[in-house]
Design a protein around this motif. Structure first.
Motif, PDB file in Angstrom:
ATOM      1  N   VAL A 298       0.843  -1.199   0.000  1.00  0.00           N
ATOM      2  CA  VAL A 298       0.000   0.000   0.000  1.00  0.00           C
ATOM      3  C   VAL A 298       0.871   1.240   0.000  1.00  0.00           C
ATOM      4  O   VAL A 298       1.821   1.328   0.786  1.00  0.00           O
ATOM      5  N   SER A 299       0.548   2.209  -0.853  1.00  0.00           N
ATOM      6  CA  SER A 299       1.216   3.505  -0.686  1.00  0.00           C
ATOM      7  C   SER A 299       0.156   4.531  -0.294  1.00  0.00           C
ATOM      8  O   SER A 299      -0.969   4.523  -0.814  1.00  0.00           O
ATOM      9  N   MET A 300       0.514   5.352   0.702  1.00  0.00           N
ATOM     10  CA  MET A 300      -0.432   6.326   1.262  1.00  0.00           C
ATOM     11  C   MET A 300       0.032   7.738   0.911  1.00  0.00           C
ATOM     12  O   MET A 300       1.207   7.961   0.640  1.00  0.00           O
ATOM     13  N   ARG A 301      -0.898   8.670   0.989  1.00  0.00           N
ATOM     14  CA  ARG A 301      -0.515  10.074   0.831  1.00  0.00           C
ATOM     15  C   ARG A 301       0.350  10.490   2.006  1.00  0.00           C
ATOM     16  O   ARG A 301       0.122  10.035   3.131  1.00  0.00           O
ATOM     17  N   ASN A 302       1.327  11.336   1.741  1.00  0.00           N
ATOM     18  CA  ASN A 302       2.222  11.746   2.812  1.00  0.00           C
ATOM     19  C   ASN A 302       1.560  12.842   3.643  1.00  0.00           C
ATOM     20  O   ASN A 302       1.742  14.024   3.380  1.00  0.00           O
ATOM     21  N   LYS A 303       0.751  12.449   4.621  1.00  0.00           N
ATOM     22  CA  LYS A 303       0.051  13.446   5.448  1.00  0.00           C
ATOM     23  C   LYS A 303      -0.049  12.912   6.869  1.00  0.00           C
ATOM     24  O   LYS A 303       0.084  11.699   7.088  1.00  0.00           O
ATOM     25  N   PRO A 304      -0.302  13.796   7.848  1.00  0.00           N
ATOM     26  CA  PRO A 304      -0.347  13.333   9.234  1.00  0.00           C
ATOM     27  C   PRO A 304      -1.417  12.257   9.404  1.00  0.00           C
ATOM     28  O   PRO A 304      -2.500  12.366   8.834  1.00  0.00           O
ATOM     29  N   GLY A 305      -1.085  11.229  10.157  1.00  0.00           N
ATOM     30  CA  GLY A 305      -2.079  10.188  10.468  1.00  0.00           C
ATOM     31  C   GLY A 305      -2.261   9.155   9.372  1.00  0.00           C
ATOM     32  O   GLY A 305      -3.157   8.319   9.453  1.00  0.00           O
TER      33      GLY A 305
ATOM     34  N   LEU B 175      -0.474   6.532   8.458  1.00  0.00           N
ATOM     35  CA  LEU B 175      -0.265   5.142   8.879  1.00  0.00           C
ATOM     36  C   LEU B 175      -1.410   4.690   9.795  1.00  0.00           C
ATOM     37  O   LEU B 175      -1.906   3.573   9.690  1.00  0.00           O
ATOM     38  N   TYR B 176      -1.839   5.615  10.668  1.00  0.00           N
ATOM     39  CA  TYR B 176      -2.962   5.301  11.551  1.00  0.00           C
ATOM     40  C   TYR B 176      -4.196   4.953  10.717  1.00  0.00           C
ATOM     41  O   TYR B 176      -4.878   3.957  10.946  1.00  0.00           O
ATOM     42  N   GLN B 177      -4.452   5.786   9.713  1.00  0.00           N
ATOM     43  CA  GLN B 177      -5.623   5.599   8.860  1.00  0.00           C
ATOM     44  C   GLN B 177      -5.574   4.252   8.118  1.00  0.00           C
ATOM     45  O   GLN B 177      -6.591   3.615   7.898  1.00  0.00           O
ATOM     46  N   LEU B 178      -4.357   3.863   7.777  1.00  0.00           N
ATOM     47  CA  LEU B 178      -4.171   2.601   7.063  1.00  0.00           C
ATOM     48  C   LEU B 178      -4.460   1.413   7.977  1.00  0.00           C
ATOM     49  O   LEU B 178      -5.116   0.448   7.582  1.00  0.00           O
ATOM     50  N   LEU B 179      -4.008   1.513   9.230  1.00  0.00           N
ATOM     51  CA  LEU B 179      -4.092   0.354  10.126  1.00  0.00           C
ATOM     52  C   LEU B 179      -5.415   0.259  10.888  1.00  0.00           C
ATOM     53  O   LEU B 179      -5.824  -0.830  11.299  1.00  0.00           O
ATOM     54  N   GLU B 180      -6.070   1.393  11.048  1.00  0.00           N
ATOM     55  CA  GLU B 180      -7.281   1.441  11.866  1.00  0.00           C
ATOM     56  C   GLU B 180      -8.363   0.443  11.418  1.00  0.00           C
ATOM     57  O   GLU B 180      -8.939  -0.257  12.262  1.00  0.00           O
ATOM     58  N   PRO B 181      -8.663   0.304  10.121  1.00  0.00           N
ATOM     59  CA  PRO B 181      -9.702  -0.662   9.715  1.00  0.00           C
ATOM     60  C   PRO B 181      -9.361  -2.108  10.106  1.00  0.00           C
ATOM     61  O   PRO B 181     -10.251  -2.886  10.448  1.00  0.00           O
ATOM     62  N   PHE B 182      -8.077  -2.462  10.091  1.00  0.00           N
ATOM     63  CA  PHE B 182      -7.680  -3.826  10.494  1.00  0.00           C
ATOM     64  C   PHE B 182      -8.043  -4.031  11.966  1.00  0.00           C
ATOM     65  O   PHE B 182      -8.578  -5.057  12.355  1.00  0.00           O
ATOM     66  N   HIS B 183      -7.735  -3.018  12.770  1.00  0.00           N
ATOM     67  CA  HIS B 183      -8.013  -3.099  14.203  1.00  0.00           C
ATOM     68  C   HIS B 183      -9.523  -3.179  14.447  1.00  0.00           C
ATOM     69  O   HIS B 183     -10.013  -4.033  15.183  1.00  0.00           O
ATOM     70  N   ARG B 184     -10.258  -2.294  13.774  1.00  0.00           N
ATOM     71  CA  ARG B 184     -11.712  -2.215  14.001  1.00  0.00           C
ATOM     72  C   ARG B 184     -12.405  -3.533  13.631  1.00  0.00           C
ATOM     73  O   ARG B 184     -13.355  -3.956  14.267  1.00  0.00           O
ATOM     74  N   HIS B 185     -11.917  -4.195  12.579  1.00  0.00           N
ATOM     75  CA  HIS B 185     -12.554  -5.455  12.148  1.00  0.00           C
ATOM     76  C   HIS B 185     -11.900  -6.689  12.768  1.00  0.00           C
ATOM     77  O   HIS B 185     -12.232  -7.818  12.390  1.00  0.00           O
ATOM     78  N   GLY B 186     -10.956  -6.469  13.688  1.00  0.00           N
ATOM     79  CA  GLY B 186     -10.346  -7.602  14.412  1.00  0.00           C
ATOM     80  C   GLY B 186      -9.463  -8.483  13.546  1.00  0.00           C
ATOM     81  O   GLY B 186      -9.448  -9.707  13.712  1.00  0.00           O
ATOM     82  N   ILE B 187      -8.745  -7.867  12.594  1.00  0.00           N
ATOM     83  CA  ILE B 187      -7.844  -8.669  11.753  1.00  0.00           C
ATOM     84  C   ILE B 187      -6.408  -8.494  12.242  1.00  0.00           C
ATOM     85  O   ILE B 187      -5.914  -7.370  12.359  1.00  0.00           O
ATOM     86  N   SER B 188      -5.751  -9.625  12.508  1.00  0.00           N
ATOM     87  CA  SER B 188      -4.386  -9.587  13.053  1.00  0.00           C
ATOM     88  C   SER B 188      -3.356  -9.317  11.969  1.00  0.00           C
ATOM     89  O   SER B 188      -3.329 -10.026  10.961  1.00  0.00           O
ATOM     90  N   LEU B 189      -2.527  -8.333  12.218  1.00  0.00           N
ATOM     91  CA  LEU B 189      -1.412  -8.100  11.291  1.00  0.00           C
ATOM     92  C   LEU B 189      -0.255  -8.983  11.748  1.00  0.00           C
ATOM     93  O   LEU B 189       0.043  -9.061  12.931  1.00  0.00           O
ATOM     94  N   THR B 190       0.392  -9.660  10.811  1.00  0.00           N
ATOM     95  CA  THR B 190       1.534 -10.482  11.209  1.00  0.00           C
ATOM     96  C   THR B 190       2.851  -9.801  10.859  1.00  0.00           C
ATOM     97  O   THR B 190       3.897 -10.186  11.364  1.00  0.00           O
ATOM     98  N   ARG B 191       2.799  -8.791   9.989  1.00  0.00           N
ATOM     99  CA  ARG B 191       4.017  -8.056   9.675  1.00  0.00           C
ATOM    100  C   ARG B 191       3.683  -6.757   8.964  1.00  0.00           C
ATOM    101  O   ARG B 191       2.753  -6.700   8.163  1.00  0.00           O
ATOM    102  N   ILE B 192       4.435  -5.724   9.282  1.00  0.00           N
ATOM    103  CA  ILE B 192       4.349  -4.504   8.486  1.00  0.00           C
ATOM    104  C   ILE B 192       5.762  -3.974   8.278  1.00  0.00           C
ATOM    105  O   ILE B 192       6.534  -3.900   9.218  1.00  0.00           O
ATOM    106  N   GLU B 193       6.082  -3.702   7.030  1.00  0.00           N
ATOM    107  CA  GLU B 193       7.413  -3.218   6.668  1.00  0.00           C
ATOM    108  C   GLU B 193       7.263  -1.958   5.837  1.00  0.00           C
ATOM    109  O   GLU B 193       6.311  -1.835   5.068  1.00  0.00           O
ATOM    110  N   THR B 194       8.207  -1.064   5.965  1.00  0.00           N
ATOM    111  CA  THR B 194       8.186   0.146   5.143  1.00  0.00           C
ATOM    112  C   THR B 194       9.326   0.080   4.142  1.00  0.00           C
ATOM    113  O   THR B 194      10.450  -0.244   4.523  1.00  0.00           O
ATOM    114  N   ARG B 195       9.025   0.383   2.899  1.00  0.00           N
ATOM    115  CA  ARG B 195      10.068   0.424   1.863  1.00  0.00           C
ATOM    116  C   ARG B 195       9.986   1.762   1.128  1.00  0.00           C
ATOM    117  O   ARG B 195       8.889   2.285   0.935  1.00  0.00           O
ATOM    118  N   PRO B 196      11.125   2.298   0.725  1.00  0.00           N
ATOM    119  CA  PRO B 196      11.080   3.541  -0.061  1.00  0.00           C
ATOM    120  C   PRO B 196      10.308   3.297  -1.357  1.00  0.00           C
ATOM    121  O   PRO B 196      10.465   2.254  -1.972  1.00  0.00           O
TER     122      PRO B 196
END
Ligand SMILES: C=C(O[C@@H]1C=C(C(=O)O)C=C[C@H]1O)C(=O)O
Length: 365
Positions: A287-294, A296-317
């Protein structure tokens, strides 16, 4: 005859009779698998039918592990069935599996662990070459390393997914044991140089600093290549695994020298087709997101709200510009699942780009 000899004779007769029954049953199983292939071909006469079904194989192996009566450990029993399935499938057409070579690498060991030994494994010199071999259709599947528990992500593999159309079809983990190896021919010579792959040096850094401090370390393209050199050059040693040691006839000067006892590498199986749900699956996205405050939060929040477990998150240029980033995310569940669909639809709304890399069975072996 002594009692012992009589008893041994009886037991061996029983083993012979059981072996015959096992053989008859394996043959019946092989005929069944062949019949499955014929049914698939009859139903799709015009298509190039794919006999290999990763989700079905994962289900078979899981069931074997769950129902194994002992005394063999469940992992051993699953390994035996892995080979039986591999041989059954090869009756139709052996699969070509491209892997990061050369012969004798841990990636080859991972490929054989995942597919069994009845495949044709094809060594390629680099990770991108493995991708290309599968993209072109020259190989059915490819196997590449993606992360090591001591050293972290293999960035080259992650970055390949940004441009490749291939799907992730499976994962396999391998416990990695490194040894300090020498040729029996040059065993008495003082060692002045050690060859290995940069990853293996990194996984054995503390051991080397303690036990072989000051000896020249020369990085080569694979630890199989390191073993090949140590076999030829007097006064050198290699750090490599069992397969490479066997291949080049090397002896172990020191056994299991990896710094962490749980040193494990995870490999991905890459293919051209999506894998249906097996009931215990994982998914990967970029996933690439717009460079704005929040962001990463916006990206991860739906996973949390729907109870989906993340097993890894990595950032790449991001390849699209300086200081822009792409997130590589693994999570539990299959993209066919209703909840996962909802989450991805929400992510898609916010993301600049969402690329679905695939859903695949969580590694069984
Ligand atoms: C027999 C099938 O095809 C293949 C062979 C399998 C086996 O030997 O158990 C399992 C899945 C497929 O790779 C099937 O689709 O069930």
């Amino acid at each position: 005859m002594t009692d012992e000899k009589t008893r041994l004779g009886e037991l061996r007769d029983e083993i012979d009779s059981l072996d015959q029954q096992i053989m008859d049953l394996i043959s019946a199983r092989a005929r069944c698998a062949q019949e499955v292939a014929h049914v698939k071909m009859a139903a799709n006469p015009d298509e190039n039918v794919f006999f290999y079904r990763p989700e079905r194989e994962a289900q078979v192996l899981r069931r074997i592990k769950e129902h194994n009566p002992g005394p063999l450990p469940a992992e051993e029993m699953a390994r035996l069935f892995r080979e039986i399935m591999s041989a059954c499938l090869a009756l139709e057409k052996p699969m070509h599996i491209a892997f990061l070579g050369p012969i004798g690498t841990f990636t080859q060991a991972a490929a054989l662990k995942h597919f069994g030994h009845s495949v044709i494994s094809v060594p390629l010199p680099a990770i991108d070459a493995v991708f290309r071999e599968v993209e072109s259709g020259a190989a059915h599947y490819g196997v590449v390393p993606v992360e090591n528990s001591t050293e972290g992500m293999i960035n080259h593999t992650l970055d390949m997914f940004m441009s490749s159309p291939l799907k992730i079809c499976g994962e396999v983990q391998l416990r990695i044991h490194h040894h300090l190896l020498v040729s029996p021919k040059h065993k008495d010579q003082e060692i002045t140089r050690i060859y290995s792959h940069q990853q293996s040096f990194a996984q054995c850094r503390q051991w080397l600093d303690t036990h072989r401090y000051g000896i020249e370390r020369v990085t080569v393209s694979s630890n199989a290549e390191a073993a090949r050199r140590a076999a030829e050059e007097p006064g050198t040693a290699a750090i490599a695994g069992d397969m490479a040691a066997e291949l080049y006839g090397l002896e172990k000067l020191a056994n299991s020298i990896e710094d962490r006892p749980d040193n494990t590498t995870r490999f991905l199986i890459i293919g051209r087709e999506e894998v249906p749900a097996s009931g215990h699956d994982k998914s990967s996205i970029l996933v690439s997101m717009r460079n704005k405050p929040g962001a990463l939060y916006q990206l991860l929040e739906p996973f949390h709200r729907h109870g989906i477990s993340l097993t890894r998150i990595e950032t790449r240029p991001s390849p699209s510009g300086t200081w822009a980033y792409v997130f590589y995310i693994d999570f539990e569940g299959h993209m066919e699942d209703e909840t996962v669909r909802k989450v991805l639809a929400e992510v898609d709304e916010e993301a600049v780009e969402l690329k679905r890399l695939g859903s695949y069975p969580i590694g069984v072996l």
